[in-house]
Scaffold this motif. Structure first.
Motif, PDB file in Angstrom:
ATOM      1  N   ALA A  76       0.259  -1.154   0.283  1.00  0.00           N
ATOM      2  CA  ALA A  76       1.111  -0.251   0.084  1.00  0.00           C
ATOM      3  C   ALA A  76       0.690   1.298   0.315  1.00  0.00           C
ATOM      4  CB  ALA A  76      -1.015  -0.076   1.822  1.00  0.00           C
ATOM      5  N   LEU A  77       2.143   1.306  -1.513  1.00  0.00           N
ATOM      6  CA  LEU A  77       2.608   2.337  -1.122  1.00  0.00           C
ATOM      7  C   LEU A  77       1.464   4.026  -1.969  1.00  0.00           C
ATOM      8  CD1 LEU A  77       5.700   1.202  -2.329  1.00  0.00           C
ATOM      9  CD2 LEU A  77       5.022   1.986   0.390  1.00  0.00           C
ATOM     10  N   PRO A  78       1.832   4.946  -1.186  1.00  0.00           N
ATOM     11  CA  PRO A  78       1.321   6.246  -2.172  1.00  0.00           C
ATOM     12  C   PRO A  78       1.950   6.213  -3.282  1.00  0.00           C
ATOM     13  CG  PRO A  78       2.547   6.509   0.117  1.00  0.00           C
ATOM     14  CD  PRO A  78       2.564   5.393   0.311  1.00  0.00           C
ATOM     15  N   ASP A  79       1.131   6.942  -4.148  1.00  0.00           N
ATOM     16  CA  ASP A  79       1.565   7.347  -5.712  1.00  0.00           C
ATOM     17  C   ASP A  79       3.083   8.268  -5.168  1.00  0.00           C
ATOM     18  OD1 ASP A  79      -0.072   5.369  -6.436  1.00  0.00           O
ATOM     19  OD2 ASP A  79      -1.334   7.563  -7.200  1.00  0.00           O
ATOM     20  N   ILE A  80       3.599   8.312  -6.506  1.00  0.00           N
ATOM     21  CA  ILE A  80       4.526   9.156  -6.950  1.00  0.00           C
ATOM     22  C   ILE A  80       3.882  10.917  -7.262  1.00  0.00           C
ATOM     23  CG2 ILE A  80       7.233   9.663  -7.260  1.00  0.00           C
ATOM     24  CD1 ILE A  80       7.338   6.086  -7.498  1.00  0.00           C
ATOM     25  N   ALA A  81       4.971  11.415  -6.605  1.00  0.00           N
ATOM     26  CA  ALA A  81       4.732  13.123  -7.643  1.00  0.00           C
ATOM     27  C   ALA A  81       5.787  13.942  -7.601  1.00  0.00           C
ATOM     28  CB  ALA A  81       3.190  13.463  -7.241  1.00  0.00           C
ATOM     29  N   LEU A  82       6.570  13.648  -8.718  1.00  0.00           N
ATOM     30  CA  LEU A  82       7.650  14.612  -8.585  1.00  0.00           C
ATOM     31  C   LEU A  82       7.124  16.036  -8.904  1.00  0.00           C
ATOM     32  CD1 LEU A  82       9.395  12.872 -11.340  1.00  0.00           C
ATOM     33  CD2 LEU A  82      10.512  13.666  -8.882  1.00  0.00           C
ATOM     34  N   PRO A  83       7.855  16.829  -8.130  1.00  0.00           N
ATOM     35  CA  PRO A  83       7.979  18.801  -7.982  1.00  0.00           C
ATOM     36  C   PRO A  83       8.306  18.732  -9.897  1.00  0.00           C
ATOM     37  CG  PRO A  83       9.625  17.953  -6.430  1.00  0.00           C
ATOM     38  CD  PRO A  83       9.260  16.845  -7.203  1.00  0.00           C
ATOM     39  N   PRO A  84       7.609  20.354 -10.523  1.00  0.00           N
ATOM     40  CA  PRO A  84       7.285  20.467 -11.652  1.00  0.00           C
ATOM     41  C   PRO A  84       9.076  20.562 -12.013  1.00  0.00           C
ATOM     42  CG  PRO A  84       5.817  21.665 -11.169  1.00  0.00           C
ATOM     43  CD  PRO A  84       6.914  20.655  -9.361  1.00  0.00           C
ATOM     44  N   GLY A  85       9.846  20.373 -12.874  1.00  0.00           N
ATOM     45  CA  GLY A  85      10.353  20.501 -13.660  1.00  0.00           C
ATOM     46  C   GLY A  85      12.413  19.514 -13.466  1.00  0.00           C
ATOM     47  N   VAL A  86      11.503  18.037 -12.485  1.00  0.00           N
ATOM     48  CA  VAL A  86      12.080  17.402 -11.705  1.00  0.00           C
ATOM     49  C   VAL A  86      12.008  16.202 -12.492  1.00  0.00           C
ATOM     50  CG1 VAL A  86      12.896  15.945 -10.317  1.00  0.00           C
ATOM     51  CG2 VAL A  86      12.140  18.526  -9.470  1.00  0.00           C
ATOM     52  N   THR A  87      13.568  15.322 -13.510  1.00  0.00           N
ATOM     53  CA  THR A  87      13.231  14.194 -14.004  1.00  0.00           C
ATOM     54  C   THR A  87      14.368  13.197 -12.940  1.00  0.00           C
ATOM     55  OG1 THR A  87      15.915  15.260 -14.996  1.00  0.00           O
ATOM     56  CG2 THR A  87      13.279  15.458 -15.856  1.00  0.00           C
ATOM     57  N   ILE A  88      14.501  12.028 -13.517  1.00  0.00           N
ATOM     58  CA  ILE A  88      14.710  11.265 -12.062  1.00  0.00           C
ATOM     59  C   ILE A  88      15.279  10.151 -13.425  1.00  0.00           C
ATOM     60  CG2 ILE A  88      14.510   9.208 -10.915  1.00  0.00           C
ATOM     61  CD1 ILE A  88      13.815  11.506  -9.643  1.00  0.00           C
ATOM     62  N   LEU A 100      20.498   2.914  -7.087  1.00  0.00           N
ATOM     63  CA  LEU A 100      20.788   4.835  -7.121  1.00  0.00           C
ATOM     64  C   LEU A 100      19.846   5.173  -7.818  1.00  0.00           C
ATOM     65  CD1 LEU A 100      22.104   6.751  -5.020  1.00  0.00           C
ATOM     66  CD2 LEU A 100      24.335   5.706  -6.106  1.00  0.00           C
ATOM     67  N   PHE A 101      18.840   5.964  -7.239  1.00  0.00           N
ATOM     68  CA  PHE A 101      18.322   7.304  -8.210  1.00  0.00           C
ATOM     69  C   PHE A 101      18.517   8.868  -8.241  1.00  0.00           C
ATOM     70  CE2 PHE A 101      16.487   3.748  -7.135  1.00  0.00           C
ATOM     71  CZ  PHE A 101      15.253   2.944  -8.403  1.00  0.00           C
ATOM     72  N   LEU A 102      19.143   9.533  -9.184  1.00  0.00           N
ATOM     73  CA  LEU A 102      19.243  10.909  -9.170  1.00  0.00           C
ATOM     74  C   LEU A 102      18.062  11.691  -9.743  1.00  0.00           C
ATOM     75  CD1 LEU A 102      22.389  10.440 -10.588  1.00  0.00           C
ATOM     76  CD2 LEU A 102      22.476   9.968  -8.191  1.00  0.00           C
ATOM     77  N   ALA A 103      17.944  12.719  -8.499  1.00  0.00           N
ATOM     78  CA  ALA A 103      16.845  13.804  -9.091  1.00  0.00           C
ATOM     79  C   ALA A 103      17.669  15.126  -9.782  1.00  0.00           C
ATOM     80  CB  ALA A 103      15.611  14.055  -8.008  1.00  0.00           C
ATOM     81  N   GLY A 157      18.692  16.132  -5.585  1.00  0.00           N
ATOM     82  CA  GLY A 157      19.030  14.886  -4.428  1.00  0.00           C
ATOM     83  C   GLY A 157      19.376  13.567  -5.210  1.00  0.00           C
ATOM     84  N   PHE A 158      18.896  12.585  -3.960  1.00  0.00           N
ATOM     85  CA  PHE A 158      19.239  11.409  -4.936  1.00  0.00           C
ATOM     86  C   PHE A 158      18.453  10.392  -3.627  1.00  0.00           C
ATOM     87  CE2 PHE A 158      23.362  12.630  -2.140  1.00  0.00           C
ATOM     88  CZ  PHE A 158      23.200  11.433  -1.763  1.00  0.00           C
ATOM     89  N   HIS A 159      18.494   9.495  -3.618  1.00  0.00           N
ATOM     90  CA  HIS A 159      18.083   7.764  -2.629  1.00  0.00           C
ATOM     91  C   HIS A 159      18.626   6.374  -3.142  1.00  0.00           C
ATOM     92  CE1 HIS A 159      14.485   5.411  -1.092  1.00  0.00           C
ATOM     93  NE2 HIS A 159      15.985   5.442  -0.497  1.00  0.00           N
ATOM     94  N   ILE A 169      10.222   6.791  -4.565  1.00  0.00           N
ATOM     95  CA  ILE A 169      11.037   6.330  -5.349  1.00  0.00           C
ATOM     96  C   ILE A 169      11.775   5.046  -5.084  1.00  0.00           C
ATOM     97  CG2 ILE A 169      12.452   7.059  -7.604  1.00  0.00           C
ATOM     98  CD1 ILE A 169      11.101   9.705  -8.222  1.00  0.00           C
ATOM     99  N   GLY A 170      12.607   5.027  -4.191  1.00  0.00           N
ATOM    100  CA  GLY A 170      13.197   3.806  -3.735  1.00  0.00           C
ATOM    101  C   GLY A 170      12.075   2.981  -3.181  1.00  0.00           C
ATOM    102  N   LEU A 171      11.307   3.482  -2.325  1.00  0.00           N
ATOM    103  CA  LEU A 171      10.642   2.002  -2.108  1.00  0.00           C
ATOM    104  C   LEU A 171       9.858   1.664  -3.032  1.00  0.00           C
ATOM    105  CD1 LEU A 171       8.644   4.187   0.967  1.00  0.00           C
ATOM    106  CD2 LEU A 171      11.063   2.617   1.390  1.00  0.00           C
ATOM    107  N   HIS A 172       8.936   1.846  -4.083  1.00  0.00           N
ATOM    108  CA  HIS A 172       8.462   1.171  -5.255  1.00  0.00           C
ATOM    109  C   HIS A 172       9.148   0.586  -5.780  1.00  0.00           C
ATOM    110  CE1 HIS A 172       4.409   2.970  -5.987  1.00  0.00           C
ATOM    111  NE2 HIS A 172       4.712   4.006  -5.110  1.00  0.00           N
ATOM    112  N   HIS A 173      10.648   0.709  -5.923  1.00  0.00           N
ATOM    113  CA  HIS A 173      11.706   0.218  -6.860  1.00  0.00           C
ATOM    114  C   HIS A 173      12.023  -1.385  -5.684  1.00  0.00           C
ATOM    115  CE1 HIS A 173      15.755  -0.790  -8.128  1.00  0.00           C
ATOM    116  NE2 HIS A 173      16.159  -1.286  -6.841  1.00  0.00           N
TER     117      HIS A 173
END
Length: 323
Positions: free
Chosen positions: A148-160, A208-211, A219-221, A271-275
């Motif tokens: 039951a993970l929440p959906d991901i909502a990225l801030p505008p202008g951010v790519t992963i 290892l995710f880079l924003a 940022g990164f996770h 993003i990391g939790l979904h992964h």
């Protein structure tokens, strides 16, 4: 019994120390050394740290290691140590011998000494008071199921995107230093520290995710998977095959400070939790300082709850025992 300091571990030492850590973890239900201290169990001299070893016999013969401490010299007057005694050699004074040697060296150097107690076993309090330590920091381990993970909502202008070894180390270290500028351990990471982790069996660049925003790292996770760790809520339990499970970790979430407060930390964490969930894992864990209320509110809002605590005890130079 022989107690000695060394800057250089042998391959035999490394194997024996890893066996000692495994034995202590199986009995206590919690690993006695941190991730960073475990990285230093190597025949290569990786840092300015020191190894303190107790053997059951003369160091020139069988070298059966019954106690160990890793001492990191963070500065001339700021030292940090972690220690472990083999479960079969406890209640024989070995923990006291390690602390006596650590405090004597710190006093000689006029250095403040911090010692971590992972899981905060009851015997630690007695030893800490005996040698003049006081409780200083609390590091929570928090956990949540990966359902039951929440959906991901990225801030505008951010790519992963994911990390590229050999390309992204400098950018990750720069953001990490800025994000953890006031943190006594995390903020000291260098490119060497990142590459040491890249050499570990658990490292996976796909985790290892880079924003990025406007061509720079925002940022990164960094996620991590622990295979077959204890699923016991604290020290005192005996590990069995049934108490071990694979657990995903929110290893590091770091934000460039100008991007704080925009929802990027929450998005990167998710993003990391979904992964981790997509890898088939059912549980996630993370570590957070008890004073970091902003991060704790974020993690509690994502369903994490406190699982156990690690305690750092501090001793000023020349401090006597506590009453």
């Amino acid at each position: 019994m022989t107690l000695y300091w060394t800057r250089q571990l042998t391959s035999h030492d490394v194997d024996a120390l890893r066996d000692l850590v495994t034995a202590a973890t199986d009995v206590d239900g919690v690993a006695p050394l941190s991730d960073d201290a475990m990285l230093r169990l190597s025949p290569d001299p990786l840092t300015s740290g020191h190894h303190l070893i107790i053997t059951a016999s003369d160091a020139s013969t069988s070298r059966e290691i019954v106690g160990y401490a890793y001492l990191a010299v963070r500065s001339d007057d700021n030292w940090q140590a972690e220690l472990v005694v083999h479960p079969g050699q406890r209640r024989h004074g070995n923990g006291g011998h390690l602390l006596a040697a650590l405090t004597a060296s710190a006093d000689q150097a006029r250095a403040q000494l911090d010692v971590w107690a992972h899981g905060d076993p009851p015997a630690t309090v007695t030893l800490a008071h005996r040698y003049g330590f006081v409780r200083e920091r609390v590091l929570w381990q928090m956990r949540r199921p990966l359902s039951a993970l929440p959906d991901i909502a990225l801030p505008p202008g951010v790519t992963i995107r994911t990390f590229i070894p050999g390309q992204d180390e400098d950018a990750v270290v720069a953001v990490n230093r800025a994000a953890f500028a006031d943190h006594p351990e995390q903020g000291r990471w260098t490119v060497t520290d990142v590459r040491l982790r890249e050499d570990e069996p658990w490292f996976d660049p796909a985790g290892l995710f880079l924003a990025e925003s406007a061509g720079r790292l925002a940022g990164f996770h960094w996620t991590k998977v622990h295979y077959g760790i204890d699923d016991i809520p604290g020290p005192g339990g005996i590990s069995t095959a049934e108490t071990k499970t694979d657990v995903g970790e929110v290893y590091v979430v770091g934000l460039e400070p100008t991007f704080a407060g925009r929802g990027l930390g929450r998005a990167l964490t998710l993003i990391g939790l979904h992964h981790l969930r997509d890898q088939g894992l059912t549980t996630a864990m993370l570590y957070v300082e008890d004073l970091n209320q902003r991060a704790i509110r974020l993690y509690e809002g994502l369903g994490f709850t406190r699982y156990r605590a690690d305690i750092s005890y501090r001793r000023a130079p020349g401090a006597g025992a506590q009453p």
